[in-house]
Design an enzyme around this catalytic site. Structure first.
Site, short mmCIF file in Angstrom:
data_model
loop_
_atom_site.label_atom_id
_atom_site.label_comp_id
_atom_site.label_asym_id
_atom_site.label_seq_id
_atom_site.Cartn_x
_atom_site.Cartn_y
_atom_site.Cartn_z
N ASP A 193 98.05 21.74 -9.73
CA ASP A 193 98.87 21.77 -8.51
C ASP A 193 99.84 22.96 -8.53
O ASP A 193 99.51 24.00 -9.10
CB ASP A 193 99.63 20.43 -8.40
CG ASP A 193 99.79 19.97 -6.97
OD1 ASP A 193 100.56 20.61 -6.23
OD2 ASP A 193 99.15 18.97 -6.58
N HIS A 288 105.22 20.03 -4.45
CA HIS A 288 104.03 19.18 -4.32
C HIS A 288 103.58 18.60 -5.66
O HIS A 288 103.28 17.41 -5.77
CB HIS A 288 102.90 20.01 -3.69
CG HIS A 288 101.75 19.22 -3.20
ND1 HIS A 288 100.63 18.98 -3.97
CD2 HIS A 288 101.51 18.62 -2.01
CE1 HIS A 288 99.76 18.26 -3.27
NE2 HIS A 288 100.27 18.04 -2.07
N SER A 483 96.80 13.95 -0.26
CA SER A 483 97.37 14.51 -1.50
C SER A 483 98.04 13.44 -2.32
O SER A 483 98.17 13.56 -3.54
CB SER A 483 98.39 15.60 -1.17
OG SER A 483 97.77 16.83 -0.89
#
Length: 703
Positions: A193, A288, A483
């Site tokens: 990520d 994220h 996600s």
């Protein structure tokens, strides 16, 4: 015959030509960089001339890759720079003055090239005493001024039906799974990520001890890997956004994009992230990877913050996404490295991941006929061969088809559900989806109204650079998406591996499918239709069907219990003799013992995991109970590795791998003959390359 003197002279002359920089026309600073991934043929002269070891240092890998790129450029008339190497004969190649598609077309025509793929950008797509776990059971939804409000909590982890008003049916029943295990510290989950903020209090102790002096925590930053001091390096570091390019620091420096970066014509990030209204505004950092990490393994039962799916699991951050996303080459390198597979130019990863989470993706096909798809399929196959499982987000294409890499075989692809069990409007669907999990959704849709069912997780409050030591959570913000469905499943697979250390990708996939709960057919918004197979038209909320949204809704408790029962059965793979002989037919037999009474084997599937330097040829791949024995014809001495996956009558898969030794075939008398040896550059190749270099130099100088 090529004499030694001529060979040395030719090599010296060629070295002199290659050492002098090619005259390249002046390029405007706004001219885009073309990036492609080139895989050379195994027998290519440039590959045979100098081998590249998987254990090569970055400098060694850079030298070999650049030599091959330079030779390729001389033959095709294009100045080329090499980037990272993905394996012994696959490299990133960059140039300017044309688009990536044009560069790929030109290089694909070279006789030494096996495939060329455009290096595209992909993007990221949530009964402990933790305060955020409790909440809404005590304080149900209320209406204030006509607007629904509720105390934000981790509704997605609870037992289905325990959160009411309205009833939540898609929650995964984590508390019952925690009665079996809260996760083993020996199970590592890689977060592929944007990097992770390891200084978040709820992620303390989740990372393995540093492997190198000065390393913040175990992991690697793939973003900004470049070949040399060319202009490509400056662009790579700009994208990396931490000023130092690829290194052992996998912390998230932020992935914000300024207004100028998102709007300056020809800039590195021109029109990178559009808003819903079509404009290209300033974008704040997403954090994220930190959000994904908290969902998987946030520290729990510590009276602080939230609970992760697997309290005791360890995390391995692998940073592959920076500003505007991440390149296929960085993602593929990160996936392989996380599983402990050697990648030229990268240090050895001694903390191999058992589960890899990829909450990222983009458009594209994983068909074996597609160049990019072939690269992903190859990497996924290698990871599965290590015994690791890859979990991928389906994507947020509003009901359109799953993209790459979620549409690849060998991965667990996860789509997103609303709290009532219907498909969230943003989620991608299709036959590639394995299972569905909560992805967050908002009931209120007015400006400034709170999102009632977000995926609560760890984050950072910094708009651009991080606030060091920040203990922020996503709270009532609209933290939704596939996600955040994928890490829920990654955490569940981590729990499964905690009770079954030998868990394989095939086993985990089958368990999740068999134990999944049926999709609801009522409870959605009035007028909600049944989901249809994806086509060219978007579809919002819909009632899921098996085969379109996966096998059903994830059940953590059922999956962990099923994984533990697999330990009762044992699969053995037996060759027809202790050592097989090259070129001679032999058999492999798979058998199982310890199945519960009444259970039988309904199918056996064989996979060649590693053919070694002399691959074995399987003459049959199992697709039924009668294929428990297969015929193999090994090509030459050495060894090969196979896996047998046996499916029982309940639908569970039991796997076993075996390494088979092969002896050399009996030597047959042959007549003597002349000829040169392999492994060195041939005379024709050397001479041709030298002529091409001289011709290109004359052309570049204008005559």
């Amino acid at each position: 015959m090529l004499t030694t003197a001529f060979f040395v002279a030719a090599m010296a002359a060629m070295a002199a030509v290659l050492a002098t920089p090619l005259p390249v026309r002046a390029l405007a600073s706004a001219e885009p960089e073309a990036r492609v991934i080139v895989r050379f043929k195994p027998g290519a002269d440039s590959v045979r001339a100098k081998a590249l070891s998987l254990r090569a240092t970055r400098a060694e890998a850079r030298e070999v890759a650049q030599t091959r790129a330079t030779a390729l450029g001389l033959r095709t008339g294009q100045a080329l720079a090499a980037g990272r190497s993905l394996d012994e004969r696959t490299h990133v190649v960059m140039s300017r003055g044309m688009t990536a598609a044009q560069l790929a077309q030109r290089l694909a025509a070279d006789p030494e090239v096996e495939l060329v793929a455009v290096d595209r950008l992909r993007k990221h797509f949530k009964l402990p005493d933790d305060p955020l776990f409790g909440g809404a059971n005590v304080n149900p939804e209320t209406t204030v001024g006509g607007i629904q409000t509720r105390v934000i909590d981790q509704w997605y982890l609870k037992a289905p039906g325990t959160v009411t008003n309205p009833a939540v049916v898609s929650s995964i029943n984590a508390p019952a799974a925690w009665d079996l295990t809260t996760g083993s510290g020996s199970v590592v989950v890689a977060v592929i990520d944007t990097g992770v903020r390891s200084d978040h209090p709820d992620l303390a102790g989740k990372f393995l001890p540093p492997a190198l002096v000065g390393q913040i925590f175990a992991g690697y930053d793939m973003v900004g890997f470049s070949s040399n001091g060319t202009s490509q390096q400056a662009n790579s570091i700009t994208m990396a956004n931490d000023g130092d390019g690829a290194d052992v620091d996998a912390s998230d420096p932020g992935d914000w994009i300024t207004f100028a970066e998102n709007n300056t014509a020809g800039g590195q990030f021109y029109h990178c992230e559009p808003a819903d209204d079509g404009s290209y505004p300033q974008i704040d950092s997403s954090w994220h990877g930190t959000r994904v990490s908290g969902l998987i393994a946030a520290a729990s039962n510590n009276t602080t913050g939230m609970a992760g799916v697997g309290w005791g699991l360890k995390l391995l951050p692998v940073r592959v996404l920076g500003k505007c996303g991440g390149y296929d080459s960085d993602i593929i390198a990160g996936v392989k490295w996380a599983a402990g597979i050697a990648v030229p130019g990268l240090p050895t990863n001694t903390n191999k991941a058992k589960v890899l989470n990829l909450s990222l993706g983009g458009s594209g096909s994983c068909a074996s006929t597609d160049s990019t798809g072939s690269l992903y399929r190859d990497a996924i196959g290698q990871v599965n061969a290590t015994g690791a499982t890859i979990v991928v987000a389906a994507g947020n294409s509003k009901g359109l088809a799953v993209g790459l890499p979620g549409n690849c075989p060998g991965v667990i692809t996860v789509t997103a559900l609303r709290h009532v069990g219907t498909k969230v409007g943003f989620a991608s669907i299709g036959p590639e989806v394995t299972v569905a999990a909560p992805g967050g959704n908002c009931i209120n849709v007015g400006a400034g109204q709170p999102c009632l069912y977000p995926m609560v997780s760890t984050t950072n409050s910094g708009a651009t650079t991080p606030v060091v030591g920040d203990a922020s959570y996503t709270g009532s913000s609209a933290s939704v998406g596939t996600s955040f469905s994928a890490p829920i499943v990654s955490g569940v697979v981590g729990l499964m591996a905690s009770v079954r250390p030998a868990l394989t990708s095939a086993e985990s996939t089958a368990i999740l499918k068999v134990t999944a709960r049926a999709f609801p057919t009522t409870g959605g918004t009035a007028g909600t239709p049944v989901c249809r197979a994806p086509d060219s038209t978007e579809q919002a909320e819909c009632y899921c069907k098996t085969g379109i949204c996966g096998a059903g809704m994830v059940d953590a408790a059922g999956a962990v219990a099923a994984a533990r029962t697999l330990n009762d059965a044992t699969v053995t793979v037996t060759p027809s003799s202790a050592t097989l002989t090259a070129t001679q037919s032999a058999t492999l037999t798979a058998a199982i013992s310890g199945l519960a009474a009444g259970k039988t084997v309904t199918a056996t599937h064989w996979t060649l995991l590693d053919g070694g330097s002399n691959p074995a040829v399987l003459s049959a791949l199992g697709s039924g109970a009668d294929t428990s024995t297969v015929t193999v014809v090994p090509a030459a001495a050495g060894s090969f590795k196979v896996q047998a996956d046996l499916t029982d009558s309940d639908g569970y898969v039991h796997s076993q791998t075996a390494t088979i030794t092969v002896a050399a075939a009996p030597v047959q008398p042959t007549s003597s003959s002349g000829g040169g040896g392999g492994g060195a550059a041939g005379a024709a190749w050397l001479a041709g390359l030298l002529v091409a270099a001289l011709a290109l130099r004359r052309s570049a100088r204008g005559g």
